[in-house]
Write an enzyme that holds these catalytic residues in place. Structure first.
Site, mmCIF file in Angstrom:
data_model
loop_
_atom_site.group_PDB
_atom_site.id
_atom_site.type_symbol
_atom_site.label_atom_id
_atom_site.label_comp_id
_atom_site.label_asym_id
_atom_site.label_seq_id
_atom_site.Cartn_x
_atom_site.Cartn_y
_atom_site.Cartn_z
ATOM 1 N N ARG A 1 37.714 37.234 28.269
ATOM 2 C CA ARG A 1 38.587 37.908 29.224
ATOM 3 C C ARG A 1 39.906 38.380 28.636
ATOM 4 N NH1 ARG A 1 35.118 34.803 31.661
ATOM 5 N NH2 ARG A 1 35.585 33.495 29.882
ATOM 6 N N THR A 2 40.561 37.492 27.906
ATOM 7 C CA THR A 2 41.915 37.842 27.460
ATOM 8 C C THR A 2 41.871 39.045 26.520
ATOM 9 O OG1 THR A 2 42.509 35.519 27.660
ATOM 10 C CG2 THR A 2 44.030 36.915 26.438
ATOM 11 N N LYS B 1 40.566 33.021 3.229
ATOM 12 C CA LYS B 1 40.851 32.961 1.784
ATOM 13 C C LYS B 1 42.123 32.166 1.520
ATOM 14 C CE LYS B 1 38.985 37.640 1.263
ATOM 15 N NZ LYS B 1 39.340 39.011 0.888
ATOM 16 N N ARG C 1 45.985 35.512 19.487
ATOM 17 C CA ARG C 1 45.524 34.174 19.900
ATOM 18 C C ARG C 1 45.271 33.377 18.633
ATOM 19 N NH1 ARG C 1 40.919 32.890 24.265
ATOM 20 N NH2 ARG C 1 42.734 33.303 25.563
ATOM 21 N N HIS D 1 49.772 29.729 27.249
ATOM 22 C CA HIS D 1 48.971 30.941 27.464
ATOM 23 C C HIS D 1 49.690 31.729 28.566
ATOM 24 C CE1 HIS D 1 45.755 33.677 27.732
ATOM 25 N NE2 HIS D 1 44.734 32.861 27.898
HETATM 26 C C1 NCD Z 1 41.475 29.902 28.656
HETATM 27 C C2 NCD Z 1 42.076 29.745 27.269
HETATM 28 O O1 NCD Z 1 41.659 30.401 26.328
HETATM 29 O O2 NCD Z 1 42.999 28.956 27.187
HETATM 30 N N1 NCD Z 1 40.653 31.016 28.778
HETATM 31 C C3 NCD Z 1 41.201 32.222 29.102
HETATM 32 O O3 NCD Z 1 42.004 32.768 28.382
HETATM 33 N N2 NCD Z 1 40.851 32.782 30.275
HETATM 34 C C4 NCD Z 1 40.835 28.669 29.150
HETATM 35 C C5 NCD Z 1 39.773 28.004 28.323
HETATM 36 O O4 NCD Z 1 39.376 28.458 27.259
HETATM 37 O O5 NCD Z 1 39.298 26.971 28.795
#
Ligand code: NCD
Length: 301
Positions: free
Chosen positions: A51-52, A81, A102, A130
């Site tokens: 999703r993100t 590396k 991320r 997040h």
């Molecule tokens: C979450 C995350 O990556 O922290 N997912 C997300 O971004 N919707 C939650 C998760 O991975 O459990």
């Protein structure tokens, strides 16, 4: 707003502006289809994402920007590396106009922002934060409940390792009269640090031992997945599952949120219940991220 690192950085006014703008953009997306004309956004994902990453990338495309992306940064970039995060950012910052990242380090976004000369947006940093997830969570609550003050919010699941919970607590520190009801297995209970943040921001914390301890008129139940991949020890299975029987103990107005992916903490028998909001929530993410990108680039001008 140059960087988006932590929910600590947002004022109540910032949040209102982002949510209002998300509503404006979704009502009239054509007006914004060239807003990021000529801009290149790089999505650097060192951890899995559906999703993100996809909602950020769709947001960029819908705003007329272009993308350069590494979706498996951990295996497909020079970090395998032995390149440091700092060196990767030092290089990427020279190619692009913004970095959405991320990473598994709790302080990855701060570290990247120290080096980058373009905006850095934190798309999840280890067990830390997040922030953009919390934006879409709060936006969903605002749309569904019509307010962000005076709420009872149950937080469930992995309250230790779940970064979405940590950011949510910080974000709701900007709002008045929030009661947090925490229900988790004992080994996943909310760390003292976050209990303190709830209390220092004037909100209230209640530790629950069962669904019966959560008030029947709770406004939001926010469940999360056990983050098995973040720990060497076996964290076990979720004991507190929201299914039809459980949900029916609560008000007709209680909404169920989850950042997704879910594993087994929310049963599929509630998916068609009008209170199940998690897929709507994920869709709201695209509009919120469009609004956020507009704000980030507005600052750049
Ligand atoms: C979450 C995350 O990556 O922290 N997912 C997300 O971004 N919707 C939650 C998760 O991975 O459990």
């Amino acid at each position: 707003m140059k960087n988006v690192i932590s929910c600590d950085q947002f004022t109540k006014e910032d949040l209102k502006e982002i949510f209002d703008l998300a509503d404006v953009v979704r009502a009239n997306p054509e007006k914004y289809m060239n807003a990021l004309n000529g801009k290149v956004v790089t999505t650097l994902f060192f951890e899995p994402s559906t999703r993100t990453r996809l909602s950020f990338e769709t947001a960029v495309v819908r705003l007329g920007g272009r993308l350069v992306s590494t979706e498996n940064g951990k295996t497909n970039s020079s970090s395998t590396k032995g390149e440091t995060l700092e060196d990767t950012i030092r290089v990427v910052t020279g190619y692009t106009d913004a970095i959405v990242m991320r990473h598994s380090f709790n302080d990855a976004a701060e570290r990247a922002a120290k080096i980058a000369t373009v905006p850095v947006i934190n798309a999840g940093s280890g067990k830390g934060e997040h922030p953009t997830q919390s934006l879409l969570d709060a936006y969903t609550i605002r749309r569904e409940k019509g307010r962000l003050d005076n709420l009872k919010i149950a937080i469930l699941g992995d309250l230790i390792n779940g970064r979405t919970i940590h950011s949510l607590i910080k974000l709701f520190g900007r709002y008045e009269n929030i009661e947090f009801y925490a229900l988790s297995k004992e080994n996943l209970a909310l760390p003292e640090k976050y209990v303190k943040i709830i209390e220092e921001t004037g909100n209230k914390y209640f530790k629950c031992n069962s669904f019966e301890d959560i008030p029947k008129d709770v406004d939001v139940m926010y469940h999360t997945r056990i983050q098995a991949e973040r720990c060497d020890e076996d964290l076990g299975k979720e004991e507190f599952i929201i299914n039809k029987k459980v949900l029916n103990q609560f008000s007709e107005d209680t909404i169920v949120l989850h950042p997704l992916p879910r594993v087994d903490e929310i049963a599929t028998d509630i998916d068609n219940d009008k209170r199940a909001m998690f897929f709507k929530q994920a869709h709201n993410g695209m509009w919120v991220r469009m609004a956020l990108l507009l704000k980030v680039f507005e600052e750049e001008k």
